[in-house]
Design a protein around this motif. Structure first.
Motif, PDB file in Angstrom:
ATOM      1  N   GLU A  64     -93.738   2.716   4.998  1.00 41.55           N
ATOM      2  CA  GLU A  64     -92.747   2.915   3.945  1.00 41.55           C
ATOM      3  C   GLU A  64     -92.150   4.298   4.131  1.00 41.55           C
ATOM      4  OE1 GLU A  64     -92.880   3.591  -0.712  1.00 41.55           O
ATOM      5  OE2 GLU A  64     -93.224   1.477  -0.192  1.00 41.55           O
ATOM      6  N   LEU A  65     -90.833   4.341   4.233  1.00 37.96           N
ATOM      7  CA  LEU A  65     -90.108   5.586   4.423  1.00 37.96           C
ATOM      8  C   LEU A  65     -89.355   5.918   3.143  1.00 37.96           C
ATOM      9  CD1 LEU A  65     -88.554   4.712   7.906  1.00 37.96           C
ATOM     10  CD2 LEU A  65     -90.767   5.785   7.446  1.00 37.96           C
ATOM     11  N   THR A  66     -89.413   7.175   2.731  1.00 36.43           N
ATOM     12  CA  THR A  66     -88.738   7.605   1.509  1.00 36.43           C
ATOM     13  C   THR A  66     -87.976   8.889   1.766  1.00 36.43           C
ATOM     14  OG1 THR A  66     -90.518   6.655   0.177  1.00 36.43           O
ATOM     15  CG2 THR A  66     -89.066   8.206  -0.918  1.00 36.43           C
ATOM     16  N   ILE A  67     -86.723   8.921   1.341  1.00 35.47           N
ATOM     17  CA  ILE A  67     -85.896  10.127   1.443  1.00 35.47           C
ATOM     18  C   ILE A  67     -85.220  10.348   0.097  1.00 35.47           C
ATOM     19  CG2 ILE A  67     -83.936  11.250   2.545  1.00 35.47           C
ATOM     20  CD1 ILE A  67     -84.427   9.748   5.028  1.00 35.47           C
ATOM     21  N   ASP A  68     -85.229  11.600  -0.366  1.00 35.23           N
ATOM     22  CA  ASP A  68     -84.554  11.956  -1.610  1.00 35.23           C
ATOM     23  C   ASP A  68     -83.073  12.197  -1.345  1.00 35.23           C
ATOM     24  OD1 ASP A  68     -86.978  11.891  -2.973  1.00 35.23           O
ATOM     25  OD2 ASP A  68     -87.368  14.018  -2.606  1.00 35.23           O
ATOM     26  N   LEU A  69     -82.256  11.725  -2.284  1.00 37.05           N
ATOM     27  CA  LEU A  69     -80.824  11.982  -2.208  1.00 37.05           C
ATOM     28  C   LEU A  69     -80.494  13.254  -2.974  1.00 37.05           C
ATOM     29  CD1 LEU A  69     -79.356   8.436  -2.942  1.00 37.05           C
ATOM     30  CD2 LEU A  69     -79.472   9.600  -0.751  1.00 37.05           C
ATOM     31  N   SER A  89     -78.579  15.536  -5.643  1.00 37.32           N
ATOM     32  CA  SER A  89     -78.040  15.157  -6.955  1.00 37.32           C
ATOM     33  C   SER A  89     -76.514  15.191  -6.973  1.00 37.32           C
ATOM     34  CB  SER A  89     -78.606  16.065  -8.046  1.00 37.32           C
ATOM     35  OG  SER A  89     -78.296  17.410  -7.751  1.00 37.32           O
ATOM     36  N   ASN A  90     -75.901  15.853  -5.997  1.00 41.69           N
ATOM     37  CA  ASN A  90     -74.436  15.949  -5.968  1.00 41.69           C
ATOM     38  C   ASN A  90     -73.794  15.010  -4.941  1.00 41.69           C
ATOM     39  OD1 ASN A  90     -75.332  17.258  -3.688  1.00 41.69           O
ATOM     40  ND2 ASN A  90     -73.941  18.999  -3.878  1.00 41.69           N
ATOM     41  N   ILE A  91     -74.545  14.014  -4.456  1.00 40.95           N
ATOM     42  CA  ILE A  91     -74.001  13.079  -3.465  1.00 40.95           C
ATOM     43  C   ILE A  91     -72.923  12.208  -4.109  1.00 40.95           C
ATOM     44  CG2 ILE A  91     -75.731  11.277  -3.877  1.00 40.95           C
ATOM     45  CD1 ILE A  91     -75.746  10.803  -0.813  1.00 40.95           C
ATOM     46  N   GLU A  92     -71.887  11.933  -3.360  1.00 44.13           N
ATOM     47  CA  GLU A  92     -70.769  11.126  -3.849  1.00 44.13           C
ATOM     48  C   GLU A  92     -71.142   9.640  -3.841  1.00 44.13           C
ATOM     49  OE1 GLU A  92     -67.712  12.129  -4.992  1.00 44.13           O
ATOM     50  OE2 GLU A  92     -68.504  14.165  -4.877  1.00 44.13           O
ATOM     51  N   PRO A  93     -70.671   8.875  -4.825  1.00 40.87           N
ATOM     52  CA  PRO A  93     -70.890   7.426  -4.807  1.00 40.87           C
ATOM     53  C   PRO A  93     -70.242   6.801  -3.568  1.00 40.87           C
ATOM     54  CG  PRO A  93     -70.167   8.135  -6.975  1.00 40.87           C
ATOM     55  CD  PRO A  93     -70.008   9.311  -6.053  1.00 40.87           C
ATOM     56  N   GLY A  94     -70.848   5.715  -3.074  1.00 41.25           N
ATOM     57  CA  GLY A  94     -70.296   5.017  -1.919  1.00 41.25           C
ATOM     58  C   GLY A  94     -71.403   4.406  -1.077  1.00 41.25           C
ATOM     59  N   ASN A 123     -79.497  13.828   4.721  1.00 42.50           N
ATOM     60  CA  ASN A 123     -80.878  14.294   4.622  1.00 42.50           C
ATOM     61  C   ASN A 123     -81.698  13.585   5.695  1.00 42.50           C
ATOM     62  OD1 ASN A 123     -83.112  15.654   3.727  1.00 42.50           O
ATOM     63  ND2 ASN A 123     -83.227  14.653   1.738  1.00 42.50           N
ATOM     64  N   GLU A 124     -82.763  14.248   6.193  1.00 42.68           N
ATOM     65  CA  GLU A 124     -83.614  13.589   7.189  1.00 42.68           C
ATOM     66  C   GLU A 124     -85.053  14.068   7.076  1.00 42.68           C
ATOM     67  OE1 GLU A 124     -82.541  14.203  11.263  1.00 42.68           O
ATOM     68  OE2 GLU A 124     -82.930  16.342  11.186  1.00 42.68           O
ATOM     69  N   GLU A 141     -78.976   5.917  -7.622  1.00 34.09           N
ATOM     70  CA  GLU A 141     -78.153   6.949  -8.235  1.00 34.09           C
ATOM     71  C   GLU A 141     -78.387   8.280  -7.536  1.00 34.09           C
ATOM     72  OE1 GLU A 141     -78.836   7.114 -12.431  1.00 34.09           O
ATOM     73  OE2 GLU A 141     -78.011   5.111 -12.775  1.00 34.09           O
ATOM     74  N   PRO A 142     -77.438   9.195  -7.637  1.00 39.85           N
ATOM     75  CA  PRO A 142     -77.632  10.527  -7.055  1.00 39.85           C
ATOM     76  C   PRO A 142     -78.924  11.158  -7.578  1.00 39.85           C
ATOM     77  CG  PRO A 142     -75.369  10.261  -7.766  1.00 39.85           C
ATOM     78  CD  PRO A 142     -76.121   9.059  -8.267  1.00 39.85           C
TER      79      PRO A 142
END
Length: 131
Positions: A63-68, A70-75, A48-49, A10-11
């Motif tokens: 293990e790589l982790t990136i935060d999305l 909160s306003n990212i579009e679904p897809g 994001n990078e 989820e966003p």
């Protein structure tokens, strides 16, 4: 090799992946690698990078982790890992899906249904008291 561990997120959540690197430079040959990993749209736009540096002796799993946002579009999106080492480059990708965030609000149909039930109870109460 790159494998996204969270196929649907989820966003505002984090996307996790595992990067597996194998050093084919011979036994005990240490190679320092610079890894830039990113979330991109399916058209290649950067979301994001992050990056880090580490050593690989024979085999390394990270293990790589990136935060999305909160306003990212679904897809569908791409998780990309770009590794640079001793003048060489390697890239690997995997995909995942951002799903619409569940709303904490009641759907309008349940609100309307609740109002109808309350009105019916009131009408039945009035009708019974007039008998």
């Amino acid at each position: 090799e790159l494998e996204v561990l969270s196929d649907r997120v989820e966003p505002g959540e984090s996307v996790k992946a595992v990067l597996k690197l194998t050093n084919v430079g011979g036994p005990r040959a240490k190679v320092d690698v610079f890894n830039t990993y990113a979330i991109k749209t399916m058209t290649g736009d950067l979301v994001n990078e992050r990056s880090d540096t580490f050593a690989v002796i024979s085999e390394e799993m990270r293990e790589l982790t990136i935060d999305l946002p909160s306003n990212i579009e679904p897809g569908m999106y791409t998780f990309e890992s770009f590794v640079t080492y001793t003048g060489r480059e390697a890239m690997t990708t995997d995909t995942f899906e951002v799903i619409g965030k569940e709303s904490d609000e009641l759907p309008i149909i349940w609100i309307i249904l609740g109002i109808v039930v309350v009105v019916l109870i009131i009408l039945i109460a009035i009708w019974r008291t007039r008998r």
